[in-house]
Motif scaffolding. Sequence first.
Motif, PDB file in Angstrom:
ATOM      1  N   PRO A 123       0.821  -1.212   0.000  1.00 33.71           N
ATOM      2  CA  PRO A 123       0.000   0.000   0.000  1.00 33.71           C
ATOM      3  C   PRO A 123       0.857   1.265   0.000  1.00 33.71           C
ATOM      4  O   PRO A 123       1.995   1.265   0.467  1.00 33.71           O
ATOM      5  N   VAL A 124       0.287   2.324  -0.533  1.00 33.70           N
ATOM      6  CA  VAL A 124       0.939   3.632  -0.535  1.00 33.70           C
ATOM      7  C   VAL A 124       0.714   4.242   0.847  1.00 33.70           C
ATOM      8  O   VAL A 124      -0.407   4.242   1.366  1.00 33.70           O
ATOM      9  N   THR A 125       1.778   4.748   1.449  1.00 34.51           N
ATOM     10  CA  THR A 125       1.665   5.322   2.794  1.00 34.51           C
ATOM     11  C   THR A 125       1.111   6.739   2.731  1.00 34.51           C
ATOM     12  O   THR A 125       1.175   7.409   1.692  1.00 34.51           O
ATOM     13  N   ASP A 126       0.594   7.212   3.856  1.00 33.52           N
ATOM     14  CA  ASP A 126       0.111   8.590   3.948  1.00 33.52           C
ATOM     15  C   ASP A 126       1.242   9.576   3.670  1.00 33.52           C
ATOM     16  O   ASP A 126       1.022  10.622   3.058  1.00 33.52           O
ATOM     17  N   GLU A 127       2.451   9.226   4.106  1.00 32.10           N
ATOM     18  CA  GLU A 127       3.600  10.107   3.877  1.00 32.10           C
ATOM     19  C   GLU A 127       3.912  10.214   2.389  1.00 32.10           C
ATOM     20  O   GLU A 127       4.233  11.298   1.889  1.00 32.10           O
ATOM     21  N   GLU A 128       3.834   9.117   1.669  1.00 34.84           N
ATOM     22  CA  GLU A 128       4.071   9.142   0.218  1.00 34.84           C
ATOM     23  C   GLU A 128       3.014   9.979  -0.495  1.00 34.84           C
ATOM     24  O   GLU A 128       3.330  10.756  -1.395  1.00 34.84           O
ATOM     25  N   ILE A 129       1.779   9.830  -0.072  1.00 35.36           N
ATOM     26  CA  ILE A 129       0.694  10.614  -0.666  1.00 35.36           C
ATOM     27  C   ILE A 129       0.929  12.096  -0.416  1.00 35.36           C
ATOM     28  O   ILE A 129       0.826  12.925  -1.331  1.00 35.36           O
ATOM     29  N   GLN A 130       1.271  12.468   0.814  1.00 37.80           N
ATOM     30  CA  GLN A 130       1.503  13.874   1.134  1.00 37.80           C
ATOM     31  C   GLN A 130       2.685  14.424   0.350  1.00 37.80           C
ATOM     32  O   GLN A 130       2.656  15.557  -0.134  1.00 37.80           O
ATOM     33  N   SER A 131       3.744  13.642   0.212  1.00 31.91           N
ATOM     34  CA  SER A 131       4.910  14.073  -0.554  1.00 31.91           C
ATOM     35  C   SER A 131       4.533  14.369  -2.001  1.00 31.91           C
ATOM     36  O   SER A 131       4.949  15.391  -2.575  1.00 31.91           O
TER      37      SER A 131
END
Length: 87
Positions: free
Chosen positions: A59-67
Amino acid sequence: MSEPTGKYSITMPRDIAEAAKARSGPGGLSGYVAAAVARQIERDNLNELITVAEAEHGPVTDEEIQSLRDQLARARVEQAPGGTSAA
């Protein structure tokens, strides 16, 4: 050239049908409903793609999405009139 069409009978809640009819504009209710169904199919296809990608890569992490959101925001600022473009 337009796509071939077919005539279908559907059932939906009256309030939704009336709201769609009020918003359908010049394309009419059939065009409005067809566009809505096409968008839903696109969303379903994207969800299937995400499921496959997450099964393969995790899964894509929240941190990756925010970045990625931050990168997109910076790119929009740079491309806006008066933005700092590196071109």
